[in-house]
Design an enzyme around this catalytic site. Structure first.
Site, PDB file in Angstrom:
ATOM      1  N   GLN A  90       0.852  -1.193   0.000  1.00 43.12           N
ATOM      2  CA  GLN A  90       0.000   0.000   0.000  1.00 43.12           C
ATOM      3  C   GLN A  90       0.882   1.234   0.000  1.00 43.12           C
ATOM      4  O   GLN A  90       1.679   1.433   0.914  1.00 43.12           O
ATOM      5  CB  GLN A  90      -0.902   0.025   1.234  1.00 43.12           C
ATOM      6  CG  GLN A  90      -1.766   1.282   1.303  1.00 43.12           C
ATOM      7  CD  GLN A  90      -2.435   1.452   2.664  1.00 43.12           C
ATOM      8  OE1 GLN A  90      -2.608   0.486   3.411  1.00 43.12           O
ATOM      9  NE2 GLN A  90      -2.797   2.680   2.998  1.00 43.12           N
ATOM     10  N   CYS A  96      -6.117   1.735   2.935  1.00 42.61           N
ATOM     11  CA  CYS A  96      -6.037   0.381   3.498  1.00 42.61           C
ATOM     12  C   CYS A  96      -7.358  -0.374   3.379  1.00 42.61           C
ATOM     13  O   CYS A  96      -7.358  -1.602   3.262  1.00 42.61           O
ATOM     14  CB  CYS A  96      -5.578   0.421   4.953  1.00 42.61           C
ATOM     15  SG  CYS A  96      -6.618   1.418   6.039  1.00 42.61           S
ATOM     16  N   HIS A 167      -6.250   1.092  10.904  1.00 45.47           N
ATOM     17  CA  HIS A 167      -5.694   0.414   9.730  1.00 45.47           C
ATOM     18  C   HIS A 167      -6.423  -0.901   9.487  1.00 45.47           C
ATOM     19  O   HIS A 167      -6.701  -1.655  10.430  1.00 45.47           O
ATOM     20  CB  HIS A 167      -4.200   0.149   9.966  1.00 45.47           C
ATOM     21  CG  HIS A 167      -3.492  -0.472   8.810  1.00 45.47           C
ATOM     22  ND1 HIS A 167      -3.382   0.136   7.570  1.00 45.47           N
ATOM     23  CD2 HIS A 167      -2.855  -1.675   8.686  1.00 45.47           C
ATOM     24  CE1 HIS A 167      -2.697  -0.657   6.752  1.00 45.47           C
ATOM     25  NE2 HIS A 167      -2.385  -1.757   7.403  1.00 45.47           N
ATOM     26  N   ASP A 182      -1.232  -7.332   5.008  1.00 49.93           N
ATOM     27  CA  ASP A 182      -1.114  -5.966   5.502  1.00 49.93           C
ATOM     28  C   ASP A 182      -0.240  -5.191   4.532  1.00 49.93           C
ATOM     29  O   ASP A 182       0.961  -5.451   4.421  1.00 49.93           O
ATOM     30  CB  ASP A 182      -0.487  -5.994   6.900  1.00 49.93           C
ATOM     31  CG  ASP A 182      -0.322  -4.614   7.521  1.00 49.93           C
ATOM     32  OD1 ASP A 182      -0.518  -3.606   6.820  1.00 49.93           O
ATOM     33  OD2 ASP A 182      -0.004  -4.545   8.722  1.00 49.93           O
TER      34      ASP A 182
END
Length: 229
Positions: A90, A96, A167, A182
């Site tokens: 990201q 996110c 997040h 992630d």
């Protein structure tokens, strides 16, 4: 991060309209709230569960891990990961939620029917052979996704001018292993054996541990992506 988007709200209605508009057929899958992590509440979540999205507050420890590039040790090599797990970095601020949805759909693609010619149908084909950094760069320059994200973000109640410190991460089961995806990290994190039937329960164990490590915060949210049967 240079480019920043308006954060997506942790709201199944917002996520569903976003996902359906990008090419997941409405009768294929839907996001729903997970109201608690105890067995009786997990049993209320429609099965089968294809992915779990977890929203949690970032701490200074998370920032240290990102800066150092630290992540849990994977049980398989990077070469195998790139083939078996769909993962992207990201590089856009506040993206996110979108990255979480991309991970959820990308790792459940074999179980979902994407509308032919839709955004997601084209996106996953175009990025299939890219590495996580290349996928992030592709997404950063993708005006169609940015516009779709903006529409979805405006459908929620989130104030675009408020700085957020939460997040999204995604949990998926790939080849019998539970992966945490992630976009802040350099690769997926493997949490050990799992299965499509136990994905929700296995993810809940990891999420419980994460919540217990930050007992002073209430800013947690869990959503499941469930196949519509």
């Amino acid at each position: 991060m240079g480019k920043r988007w308006i954060p997506l709200e942790a709201n199944p209605d917002v996520m569903n309209q976003f996902m359906w508009g990008l090419g997941v057929a409405e009768g294929e899958a839907q996001f729903c709230d997970v109201y608690g992590l105890d067995d009786e509440l997990l049993a209320m979540v429609p099965q089968p569960v294809l992915a779990v999205l977890f929203l949690y507050p970032l701490t200074s420890l998370d920032d240290e891990e990102e800066e150092s590039g630290a992540s849990a040790t994977s049980t398989v090599g990077d070469k195998d990961l790139s083939k078996r797990v769909y993962f992207t970095k990201q590089t856009v601020g506040n993206a996110c939620g979108t990255v979480g949805v991309i991970h959820a759909i990308g790792n459940a693609a074999s179980k979902l029917k994407l509308v032919e010619g839709s955004y997601f149908d084209r996106f996953y084909k175009q990025t299939a052979d890219m590495d996580p950094v290349q996928r992030a760069a592709f997404l950063e320059e993708d005006d169609e996704m940015e516009d779709a994200h903006s529409v979805a973000a405006s459908a929620g109640d989130t104030d675009a001018n408020v700085e957020v410190n939460e997040h999204f991460v995604c949990f998926s089961c790939v080849d019998g292993e539970l992966y945490e995806l992630d976009g802040r990290k350099s690769q997926p994190t493997c949490h050990g054996p799992s299965s499509p039937d136990t994905l929700l329960q296995d993810a809940a164990k990891v999420i419980k541990a994460r919540i217990s490590s930050n007992p002073d915060s209430m800013n947690f949210n869990v959503m499941a992506l469930s196949k519509v049967m």
